[in-house]
Design a protein around this motif. Structure first.
Motif, PDB file in Angstrom:
ATOM      1  N   LYS A  74       0.085   6.392   0.686  1.00 26.34           N
ATOM      2  CA  LYS A  74       0.488   7.843   1.131  1.00 26.34           C
ATOM      3  C   LYS A  74       2.086   8.209   0.478  1.00 26.34           C
ATOM      4  O   LYS A  74       2.422   9.340   1.163  1.00 26.34           O
ATOM      5  CB  LYS A  74       0.550   7.707   2.668  1.00 26.34           C
ATOM      6  CG  LYS A  74      -0.477   7.122   2.757  1.00 26.34           C
ATOM      7  CD  LYS A  74      -0.430   6.827   4.491  1.00 26.34           C
ATOM      8  CE  LYS A  74      -2.022   6.630   5.100  1.00 26.34           C
ATOM      9  NZ  LYS A  74      -2.227   5.619   6.482  1.00 26.34           N
ATOM     10  N   GLN A 115      -0.012   2.876  15.360  1.00 25.66           N
ATOM     11  CA  GLN A 115       0.630   4.766  15.588  1.00 25.66           C
ATOM     12  C   GLN A 115       1.690   5.011  17.075  1.00 25.66           C
ATOM     13  O   GLN A 115       1.406   4.337  18.206  1.00 25.66           O
ATOM     14  CB  GLN A 115      -0.771   5.242  16.472  1.00 25.66           C
ATOM     15  CG  GLN A 115      -1.871   4.937  15.466  1.00 25.66           C
ATOM     16  CD  GLN A 115      -1.734   6.236  13.990  1.00 25.66           C
ATOM     17  OE1 GLN A 115      -1.177   7.066  14.790  1.00 25.66           O
ATOM     18  NE2 GLN A 115      -1.641   6.112  13.268  1.00 25.66           N
ATOM     19  N   VAL A 162       4.822  -5.407   7.074  1.00 23.43           N
ATOM     20  CA  VAL A 162       5.290  -3.897   8.344  1.00 23.43           C
ATOM     21  C   VAL A 162       3.586  -3.605   7.750  1.00 23.43           C
ATOM     22  O   VAL A 162       2.962  -2.699   6.954  1.00 23.43           O
ATOM     23  CB  VAL A 162       6.044  -2.993   6.499  1.00 23.43           C
ATOM     24  CG1 VAL A 162       5.388  -1.979   7.464  1.00 23.43           C
ATOM     25  CG2 VAL A 162       7.547  -3.542   6.724  1.00 23.43           C
ATOM     26  N   PRO A 163       2.505  -3.620   9.007  1.00 24.41           N
ATOM     27  CA  PRO A 163       1.606  -2.615   8.669  1.00 24.41           C
ATOM     28  C   PRO A 163       1.177  -1.666   8.088  1.00 24.41           C
ATOM     29  O   PRO A 163       2.171  -0.881   8.890  1.00 24.41           O
ATOM     30  CB  PRO A 163       1.363  -3.004  10.800  1.00 24.41           C
ATOM     31  CG  PRO A 163       2.483  -4.291  11.070  1.00 24.41           C
ATOM     32  CD  PRO A 163       3.391  -4.173  10.495  1.00 24.41           C
ATOM     33  N   GLY A 164       0.433  -1.247   7.903  1.00 28.60           N
ATOM     34  CA  GLY A 164       0.140  -0.150   6.868  1.00 28.60           C
ATOM     35  C   GLY A 164       0.696  -0.001   5.511  1.00 28.60           C
ATOM     36  O   GLY A 164       0.458   1.066   4.777  1.00 28.60           O
ATOM     37  N   PHE A 165       1.808  -1.014   5.090  1.00 30.71           N
ATOM     38  CA  PHE A 165       2.864  -0.870   4.080  1.00 30.71           C
ATOM     39  C   PHE A 165       2.567  -1.943   3.433  1.00 30.71           C
ATOM     40  O   PHE A 165       2.395  -2.097   2.219  1.00 30.71           O
ATOM     41  CB  PHE A 165       3.753  -0.661   4.752  1.00 30.71           C
ATOM     42  CG  PHE A 165       4.981  -0.188   3.306  1.00 30.71           C
ATOM     43  CD1 PHE A 165       4.775   0.227   2.288  1.00 30.71           C
ATOM     44  CD2 PHE A 165       5.710  -1.103   3.515  1.00 30.71           C
ATOM     45  CE1 PHE A 165       5.704   1.099   0.876  1.00 30.71           C
ATOM     46  CE2 PHE A 165       6.747  -1.098   1.810  1.00 30.71           C
ATOM     47  CZ  PHE A 165       6.484   0.225   0.772  1.00 30.71           C
ATOM     48  N   ASP A 202       1.161  -1.356   0.535  1.00 36.73           N
ATOM     49  CA  ASP A 202       0.002  -0.141   0.169  1.00 36.73           C
ATOM     50  C   ASP A 202       0.630   1.314   0.001  1.00 36.73           C
ATOM     51  O   ASP A 202       1.611   1.625   0.794  1.00 36.73           O
ATOM     52  CB  ASP A 202      -0.614  -0.164   1.373  1.00 36.73           C
ATOM     53  CG  ASP A 202      -1.675   0.710   0.975  1.00 36.73           C
ATOM     54  OD1 ASP A 202      -1.861   1.991   0.141  1.00 36.73           O
ATOM     55  OD2 ASP A 202      -3.091   0.454   1.788  1.00 36.73           O
ATOM     56  N   ALA A 233      -3.862  -1.744   9.731  1.00 35.84           N
ATOM     57  CA  ALA A 233      -3.639   0.150   9.591  1.00 35.84           C
ATOM     58  C   ALA A 233      -1.708   0.115  10.549  1.00 35.84           C
ATOM     59  O   ALA A 233      -1.330  -0.310  11.062  1.00 35.84           O
ATOM     60  CB  ALA A 233      -3.993   0.319  10.911  1.00 35.84           C
ATOM     61  N   GLU A 234      -1.401   1.368   9.626  1.00 32.04           N
ATOM     62  CA  GLU A 234      -0.097   1.265  10.372  1.00 32.04           C
ATOM     63  C   GLU A 234      -0.188   2.031  11.806  1.00 32.04           C
ATOM     64  O   GLU A 234      -0.571   2.492  12.637  1.00 32.04           O
ATOM     65  CB  GLU A 234       0.231   2.904   9.749  1.00 32.04           C
ATOM     66  CG  GLU A 234       1.751   3.836   9.794  1.00 32.04           C
ATOM     67  CD  GLU A 234       1.886   4.682   9.023  1.00 32.04           C
ATOM     68  OE1 GLU A 234       3.356   5.213   9.344  1.00 32.04           O
ATOM     69  OE2 GLU A 234       1.037   5.492   8.359  1.00 32.04           O
TER      70      GLU A 234
END
Length: 438
Positions: A328, A397, A367-370, A325, A394-395
């Motif tokens: 961004k 936090q 890698v979460p979010g990626f 993903d 989700a990335e």
């Protein structure tokens, strides 16, 4: 380059009334000594309507441009200038210009992920030949052992096809000024495939998005539709299956498609996508950010297919799909266009190569979010939808150190303040409307 076509000769004669005929003669000499350019270059500089004084002034103007220092001129500076003008024209023309120009950063990402060191490279909708130029540049950049053990050489064969006659001429010139020999055919890829027997080692493409008038109703029984008949109202999965049809037994493909291709279930597209996945052809999916393309501001995606995902050279990837993903990433270069940075491209490329198990690429990790390596069973649970956002999660936090109870008290107090302010504004609006008679 024949003597009559040398720039020094044209420059010396720039102020003569015969300069138009001299330019046309130069064109004729170039085509005579370079048959691949036959019928490609314009041949109308001697026409009476063209202001010869202005033409001579243009030649003088170009002659006085200093294109870099000696080291820069030794490189592909003419090709880069040509590409610059293509990109500027594409930007000015908007959607129309995007038909023949794929942003350099997207081409570079596709090329570096697939690494077309040697073999047959094919683009069924080649536009101005940007994919081929980057492929050769990639090989030249790595020819001294930068990442491939020094074994790479520019031993690739280039095949392409373009339906628009003017764009086909641009493609031929783009290759010619770089000294690249390619078999670039003119014609409709679907209805007049000029490379019918080609099985390519690498296919790179940026097909036009969501084409509705591709004549699919006349190709319902075509042999290329092994995974389902594509809808007559959208050519996306016709392009996908045409690409699969032309892949060699160990061939790999990387191409751009609209985001809808990852999830659409209209007119049988979902069934075609399911068949491609179940045939274990889908290797990797990359979601791109918006505003990368001149033809549309909407985000697109990259598909990577592989005929043999157990090829013995790299890791056995059967039954798995890598999702990346990258929505961004990138930076805005002006108000309307974004580009991928060197760091963005390196991050995506390195992730893919590590996942494939390439030598020296490092160890892959989700890698979460990626990125996420998902088994076929997980893709099946998602109804064979290939949108990376469904899989990567989700990335994470960062913890700001504020205790949960204190944070909740602060946020609730802020919410109450905002609700009170909203009530005041609603009352003020109501009073104003009443005063106006509404």
């Amino acid at each position: 380059m024949p003597a009559e076509a040398r720039w020094a000769r044209l420059k010396a004669q720039a102020r003569q009334p015969t300069i138009g005929r001299l330019v046309d003669d130069a064109r004729a000499g170039i085509e005579r000594d370079n048959p691949v350019l036959k019928g490609v270059l314009p041949n109308d500089y001697a026409r009476p309507a063209l202001d010869k004084e202005r033409l001579g002034q243009l030649i003088d103007l170009i002659s006085n441009i200093k294109i870099g220092d000696e080291d820069a001129r030794a490189k592909d500076v003419l090709g880069r200038v040509y590409e610059y003008f293509l990109s500027q024209f594409a930007s000015a023309e908007g959607k129309k210009g995007g038909e023949f120009y794929t942003p350099r950063c997207v081409v570079r990402l596709l090329v570096e992920m697939l690494e077309p060191y040697r073999g047959r490279v094919y683009d069924p909708c080649c536009g101005s030949s940007g994919m081929f130029v980057q492929s050769v540049e990639f090989i030249r950049a790595h020819a001294k052992g930068n990442g491939n053990g020094g074994k790479a050489r520019a031993d690739i064969s280039v095949y392409g096809q373009e339906s628009n006659y003017t764009t086909w001429r641009l493609a031929k010139m783009n290759l010619a000024i770089r000294g690249i020999d390619g078999q670039i055919a003119h014609g409709d890829t679907f209805h007049n495939d000029r490379h019918p027997d080609l099985k390519a080692d690498f296919i790179l493409a940026n097909p036009p998005f969501n084409v509705s008038d591709w004549g699919g109703e006349r190709l319902r029984d075509d042999k290329r539709w092994k995974f389902g008949v594509p809808p007559a109202g959208n050519a996306n999965f016709a392009w996908v299956q045409h690409i699969v049809h032309h892949l060699a037994p160990a061939g790999v493909a990387g191409f751009v498609l609209s985001n809808g291709s990852m999830s659409s279930n209209q007119s049988g597209e979902g069934e075609i996508r399911k068949s491609l996945i179940e045939a274990d052809l889908v290797d990797c999916m990359v979601a791109l950010p918006g505003q990368l393309f001149y033809s549309t501001p909407i985000p697109a995606c990259l598909w990577f297919l592989a005929r043999d995902r157990k090829d013995g050279k790299i890791r056995d990837r059967r039954g798995q799909v890598l999702f990346i993903d990258a929505r961004k990433v990138g930076r805005m270069v002006d108000r309307t266009h974004r580009e991928l940075t060197d760091e963005d491209i390196t991050s995506i490329v390195d992730t893919y190569h590590a996942w494939r198990g390439e030598k020296g690429a490092g160890q892959y990790a989700d890698v979460p979010g990626f990125c996420k390596s998902a088994p076929l069973e997980e893709v099946q649970k998602h109804g064979h939808v290939l949108t990376p956002g469904r899989y990567v999660g989700a990335e994470p936090q960062e913890d700001d150190g504020e205790p949960f109870e204190e944070k909740m008290k602060r946020l609730v107090a802020t919410l109450h303040d905002q609700q009170a302010e909203a009530a005041k504004l609603d009352a003020a609006i109501a009073a104003n409307l009443k005063e106006l008679g509404f």
